[in-house]
Design a protein around this motif. Structure first.
Motif, PDB file in Angstrom:
ATOM      1  N   LEU A  10       0.752  -0.924   0.151  1.00 49.26           N
ATOM      2  CA  LEU A  10      -0.176   0.066   0.369  1.00 49.26           C
ATOM      3  C   LEU A  10       0.654   1.423   0.079  1.00 49.26           C
ATOM      4  O   LEU A  10       0.848   2.293  -0.687  1.00 49.26           O
ATOM      5  N   GLU A  11       2.149   1.160   0.594  1.00 48.05           N
ATOM      6  CA  GLU A  11       2.814   2.530   0.849  1.00 48.05           C
ATOM      7  C   GLU A  11       3.465   2.969  -0.344  1.00 48.05           C
ATOM      8  O   GLU A  11       3.140   3.745  -1.348  1.00 48.05           O
ATOM      9  N   ARG A  12       4.261   1.414  -1.100  1.00 47.15           N
ATOM     10  CA  ARG A  12       4.134   1.743  -2.610  1.00 47.15           C
ATOM     11  C   ARG A  12       2.751   2.179  -3.736  1.00 47.15           C
ATOM     12  O   ARG A  12       3.129   3.431  -4.456  1.00 47.15           O
ATOM     13  N   THR A  13       1.782   1.671  -3.576  1.00 49.97           N
ATOM     14  CA  THR A  13       0.852   2.033  -4.330  1.00 49.97           C
ATOM     15  C   THR A  13       0.995   3.796  -3.874  1.00 49.97           C
ATOM     16  O   THR A  13       0.584   4.459  -5.240  1.00 49.97           O
ATOM     17  N   ILE A  14       0.680   4.066  -2.928  1.00 46.09           N
ATOM     18  CA  ILE A  14       0.713   5.536  -2.744  1.00 46.09           C
ATOM     19  C   ILE A  14       1.842   6.590  -3.156  1.00 46.09           C
ATOM     20  O   ILE A  14       1.609   7.544  -3.590  1.00 46.09           O
ATOM     21  N   THR A  15       2.766   6.103  -2.577  1.00 50.76           N
ATOM     22  CA  THR A  15       4.320   6.596  -3.382  1.00 50.76           C
ATOM     23  C   THR A  15       3.754   6.994  -4.656  1.00 50.76           C
ATOM     24  O   THR A  15       3.972   7.599  -5.194  1.00 50.76           O
ATOM     25  N   GLU A  16       3.490   5.678  -5.562  1.00 48.08           N
ATOM     26  CA  GLU A  16       3.531   5.867  -7.194  1.00 48.08           C
ATOM     27  C   GLU A  16       2.358   7.280  -7.043  1.00 48.08           C
ATOM     28  O   GLU A  16       2.704   7.721  -8.462  1.00 48.08           O
ATOM     29  N   GLN A  17       1.234   6.658  -6.804  1.00 51.60           N
ATOM     30  CA  GLN A  17       0.027   8.299  -7.195  1.00 51.60           C
ATOM     31  C   GLN A  17       0.364   9.254  -7.222  1.00 51.60           C
ATOM     32  O   GLN A  17       0.142  10.266  -7.257  1.00 51.60           O
ATOM     33  N   LEU A  18       1.065   9.085  -5.703  1.00 53.07           N
ATOM     34  CA  LEU A  18       2.057  10.398  -5.327  1.00 53.07           C
ATOM     35  C   LEU A  18       2.566  11.416  -6.052  1.00 53.07           C
ATOM     36  O   LEU A  18       2.315  12.216  -6.616  1.00 53.07           O
ATOM     37  N   ARG A  19       2.930  10.551  -6.745  1.00 49.31           N
ATOM     38  CA  ARG A  19       4.497  10.481  -7.846  1.00 49.31           C
ATOM     39  C   ARG A  19       3.507  11.548  -8.840  1.00 49.31           C
ATOM     40  O   ARG A  19       4.174  12.514 -10.004  1.00 49.31           O
ATOM     41  N   SER A  20       2.919  10.532  -9.259  1.00 50.90           N
ATOM     42  CA  SER A  20       2.426  10.600 -10.752  1.00 50.90           C
ATOM     43  C   SER A  20       1.512  11.679 -10.584  1.00 50.90           C
ATOM     44  O   SER A  20       1.282  12.551 -11.493  1.00 50.90           O
ATOM     45  N   MET A  21       0.343  12.151  -9.272  1.00 47.91           N
ATOM     46  CA  MET A  21       0.029  14.338  -9.601  1.00 47.91           C
ATOM     47  C   MET A  21       1.031  14.822  -9.090  1.00 47.91           C
ATOM     48  O   MET A  21       0.914  16.023  -9.655  1.00 47.91           O
ATOM     49  N   LEU A  22       2.451  14.499  -8.363  1.00 45.70           N
ATOM     50  CA  LEU A  22       2.873  15.872  -8.575  1.00 45.70           C
ATOM     51  C   LEU A  22       4.294  16.049  -9.212  1.00 45.70           C
ATOM     52  O   LEU A  22       4.582  16.953  -9.231  1.00 45.70           O
ATOM     53  N   GLY A  23       4.412  14.615  -9.287  1.00 40.85           N
ATOM     54  CA  GLY A  23       5.451  14.843 -10.008  1.00 40.85           C
ATOM     55  C   GLY A  23       7.148  15.060  -9.309  1.00 40.85           C
ATOM     56  O   GLY A  23       7.965  15.102  -9.933  1.00 40.85           O
ATOM     57  N   ILE A  24       7.435  14.795  -8.060  1.00 42.84           N
ATOM     58  CA  ILE A  24       8.307  14.311  -7.076  1.00 42.84           C
ATOM     59  C   ILE A  24       7.561  13.554  -5.771  1.00 42.84           C
ATOM     60  O   ILE A  24       6.893  12.807  -6.182  1.00 42.84           O
ATOM     61  N   SER A  25       8.656  12.959  -5.163  1.00 47.49           N
ATOM     62  CA  SER A  25       9.401  11.056  -4.902  1.00 47.49           C
ATOM     63  C   SER A  25       8.649  12.160  -3.445  1.00 47.49           C
ATOM     64  O   SER A  25       9.351  12.873  -3.001  1.00 47.49           O
ATOM     65  N   ALA A  26       7.630  11.280  -2.698  1.00 48.38           N
ATOM     66  CA  ALA A  26       7.075  11.192  -0.796  1.00 48.38           C
ATOM     67  C   ALA A  26       8.057   9.956  -0.776  1.00 48.38           C
ATOM     68  O   ALA A  26       7.906   9.227  -1.457  1.00 48.38           O
ATOM     69  N   LYS A  27       8.676  10.279   0.664  1.00 49.76           N
ATOM     70  CA  LYS A  27       8.269   8.606   1.205  1.00 49.76           C
ATOM     71  C   LYS A  27       7.548   8.358   1.785  1.00 49.76           C
ATOM     72  O   LYS A  27       6.690   9.431   3.330  1.00 49.76           O
ATOM     73  N   VAL A  28       6.852   8.100   1.969  1.00 51.69           N
ATOM     74  CA  VAL A  28       5.382   7.368   2.762  1.00 51.69           C
ATOM     75  C   VAL A  28       5.310   6.424   3.891  1.00 51.69           C
ATOM     76  O   VAL A  28       6.099   5.170   3.329  1.00 51.69           O
ATOM     77  N   HIS A  29       5.417   6.624   5.071  1.00 51.02           N
ATOM     78  CA  HIS A  29       5.199   5.549   5.663  1.00 51.02           C
ATOM     79  C   HIS A  29       3.098   5.411   6.366  1.00 51.02           C
ATOM     80  O   HIS A  29       2.407   6.402   7.233  1.00 51.02           O
ATOM     81  N   LEU A  30       3.309   3.962   6.455  1.00 52.03           N
ATOM     82  CA  LEU A  30       1.960   3.859   7.275  1.00 52.03           C
ATOM     83  C   LEU A  30       2.081   3.657   8.596  1.00 52.03           C
ATOM     84  O   LEU A  30       3.276   3.261   8.750  1.00 52.03           O
ATOM     85  N   VAL A  31       1.511   4.927   9.623  1.00 51.69           N
ATOM     86  CA  VAL A  31       1.693   4.728  10.606  1.00 51.69           C
ATOM     87  C   VAL A  31       0.473   4.303  11.795  1.00 51.69           C
ATOM     88  O   VAL A  31      -0.271   3.805  11.230  1.00 51.69           O
ATOM     89  N   ASN A  32       1.389   3.421  12.875  1.00 51.51           N
ATOM     90  CA  ASN A  32      -0.141   3.045  13.572  1.00 51.51           C
ATOM     91  C   ASN A  32      -1.525   3.708  13.365  1.00 51.51           C
ATOM     92  O   ASN A  32      -1.545   5.016  14.343  1.00 51.51           O
ATOM     93  N   PRO A  33      -2.434   3.463  13.745  1.00 54.06           N
ATOM     94  CA  PRO A  33      -3.846   3.957  14.040  1.00 54.06           C
ATOM     95  C   PRO A  33      -3.838   4.655  15.611  1.00 54.06           C
ATOM     96  O   PRO A  33      -3.349   3.299  16.027  1.00 54.06           O
ATOM     97  N   LYS A  34      -4.184   5.688  15.990  1.00 55.46           N
ATOM     98  CA  LYS A  34      -4.317   6.904  16.561  1.00 55.46           C
ATOM     99  C   LYS A  34      -2.756   7.247  17.182  1.00 55.46           C
ATOM    100  O   LYS A  34      -2.412   8.035  17.875  1.00 55.46           O
ATOM    101  N   SER A  35      -1.602   7.176  16.381  1.00 53.02           N
ATOM    102  CA  SER A  35      -0.301   7.371  16.952  1.00 53.02           C
ATOM    103  C   SER A  35      -0.284   9.324  15.578  1.00 53.02           C
ATOM    104  O   SER A  35       0.826   9.815  16.638  1.00 53.02           O
ATOM    105  N   ILE A  36      -1.171   9.641  15.006  1.00 55.20           N
ATOM    106  CA  ILE A  36      -0.575  11.222  14.870  1.00 55.20           C
ATOM    107  C   ILE A  36      -1.330  11.990  15.654  1.00 55.20           C
ATOM    108  O   ILE A  36      -2.317  11.145  16.263  1.00 55.20           O
ATOM    109  N   VAL A  37      -0.695  12.504  16.323  1.00 57.27           N
ATOM    110  CA  VAL A  37      -1.341  13.639  17.311  1.00 57.27           C
ATOM    111  C   VAL A  37      -2.248  14.277  17.092  1.00 57.27           C
ATOM    112  O   VAL A  37      -2.368  14.897  16.214  1.00 57.27           O
TER     113      VAL A  37
END
Ligand code: DLL
Length: 436
Positions: A392-419
């Motif tokens: 899934l991380e790879r899929t999101i990375t590819e979609q982001l690259r195709s939308m934005l034209g640059i690469s992001a590092k995508v990290h799937l993080v645990n539920p409720k871990s983003i403040v």
């Protein structure tokens, strides 16, 4: 030696105003007839073209916005039939749809002339060898710098961005004297050159850098790393691309080519025009553009203007380096990114695997922007199945690259871990400040 056309570049200010008035009046009449969005806005204010007599009436004209380009996507704001449009460029919009701009042959000539003025003013001429390492394509940087270089008769190397080892080898082998790219890429090239120990093989003298904010401190670092003088160039797709303004040899603000563009500074909240010298939002009107003319365009760049005499003798107003933006647009490695674009990708990809909680983390390491996107997995997707997570991380990375034209590092993080925030969600953590 700087070369300039004194009749235009050193025109007395009173004469610039007269020329602007004449061109503005003609542009208003033309746009009222040809551009529906503009006509509707004028009508809504009860204004007719005959109410605009000159620059003194500019403040009456309604503003235009990036969202207009989305609403009239792709060609609805053009003032010429497509048969007269010889080139289109595009840039990020706030949604998946890009904003599209078009140029007639005459527009391209004016564009090249604007960039050529900057280059000539820095002492460049037909002996210059210009390595254009801005991206070529829908982004205006590559072809914009290219047009200026050819106009002054320089030898242009259209290498485009990236492939650093090849860039450096080309710079050495082809004897490039001028480098055009984003300041962050210039800094990165400088570091690589130092690492490779090849600085003494370079013939570089001048760098023309823009498309993203950069500080005086960064200028000194680049000048030192590459052994050059580094100059700032500004522009935006909606107005022209690079060359709306640029520095002269005195490095004290960018001259705005006022025979083509009228700058204003406004209060971003009230829309009121502020006096010269005040800081506010930069607004531009294009008074000679044919294909895609636009009046009182809200750039969202925070900036100030000065009409103090410049030691170079040019009379055109100067703008200081933009200090930030009034919207949430990020510039990452020279590419414009709106958080809403990232959200759009996540929604599209997600199914029920992701929660709507995500965070963009930006930093600057070795003078290059790092771009991480943390996305929370849903409770139902969360598991020990590392393979599914990585997929899934790879899929999101590819979609982001195709939308934005640059690469992001995508990290799937645990539920409720983003403040969670109690007010507006904090979507962006920008640790680059102070590292430019
Ligand atoms: O960045 C055009 C350009 C290409 C300018 C190459 C200079 C060199 P856009 O992609 O439409 O066009 O992005 C425009 O970039 O509103 C500013 O926020 C920012 N920007 C451009 N030049 C500068 C600069 C190109 N010199 C947006 N300093 C603008 C700070 C800049 N910000």
């Amino acid at each position: 030696m700087p070369i300039r056309n004194p009749e235009i570049e050193c025109m007395p200010r009173e004469q610039i105003r007269e020329l602007q008035s004449e061109r503005l009046v003609a542009q208003v009449a033309r746009m009222y007839e040809r551009v529906e969005c503009f006509r509707n806005r004028m009508d809504a204010k009860g204004l007719k073209p005959s109410d605009i007599h000159g620059v003194e009436d500019l403040h009456l004209i309604p503003f235009s916005y990036k969202s207009d380009l989305r609403d009239y996507y792709p060609y609805g704001l053009f003032a010429e039939p497509l048969s007269n449009i010889v080139r289109v460029h595009a840039s990020s919009g706030t949604t998946g749809k890009r904003i599209v701009v078009g140029y007639t042959q005459n527009d391209l000539e004016i564009w090249a002339e604007c960039v050529a003025r900057i280059m000539n003013g820095l002492g460049m001429d037909d002996a210059s060898i210009v390595q254009v390492a801005y991206g070529y394509g829908l982004f205006t940087g590559g072809l914009g710098a290219h047009g200026g270089g050819e106009k002054i008769g320089a030898t242009v190397i259209p290498i485009s961005s990236g492939n650093t080892a090849l860039q450096i080898q080309t710079m050495i082998d082809f004897g490039a004297t001028v480098l055009c790219c984003t300041p962050s890429y210039a800094m990165y090239l400088g570091e690589e050159i130092e690492r490779m120990g090849v600085k003494d093989q370079l013939k570089l003298e001048i760098g023309i850098f823009g498309a993203e904010p950069w500080s005086e401190d960064m200028r000194l670092k680049i000048e030192d790393a590459l052994g050059i003088k580094a100059y700032d160039i500004y522009g935006l797709s909606e107005i022209l691309g690079p060359g709306v303004s640029g520095e002269c040899e005195h490095q004290c603000g960018m001259h705005v080519w006022e025979d083509h563009f009228i700058p204003e500074i406004i209060d971003p909240d009230t829309g009121e025009v502020l006096p010269i010298g005040a800081t506010g939002e930069l607004v531009f009107s294009t008074i000679t553009k044919e294909g895609f003319p636009i009046l009182r365009y809200r750039t969202r760049d925070i900036c100030s203007l000065t009409d103090e005499k410049c030691a170079c003798g040019r009379t055109h107003i100067r703008m200081r380096k933009p200090s930030g933006r009034t919207d949430d647009m990020l510039i990452i490695r020279g590419v414009n990114v709106f958080p809403s674009q990232i959200e759009e990708v996540l929604l599209k990809v997600s199914g029920d695997a992701l929660t709507p909680n995500y965070q963009i983390v930006l930093d600057r390491v070795n003078n290059t922007d790092t771009f991480d996107v943390n996305v929370e997995m849903s409770e139902s997707f969360f598991s020990d199945d590392i393979k599914s997570i990585e997929k899934l991380e790879r899929t999101i990375t590819e979609q982001l690259r195709s939308m934005l034209g640059i690469s992001a590092k995508v990290h799937l993080v645990n539920p409720k871990s983003i403040v969670r925030s109690e007010g507006k969600a904090k979507r962006v953590i920008d640790n680059r400040k102070g590292k430019m």
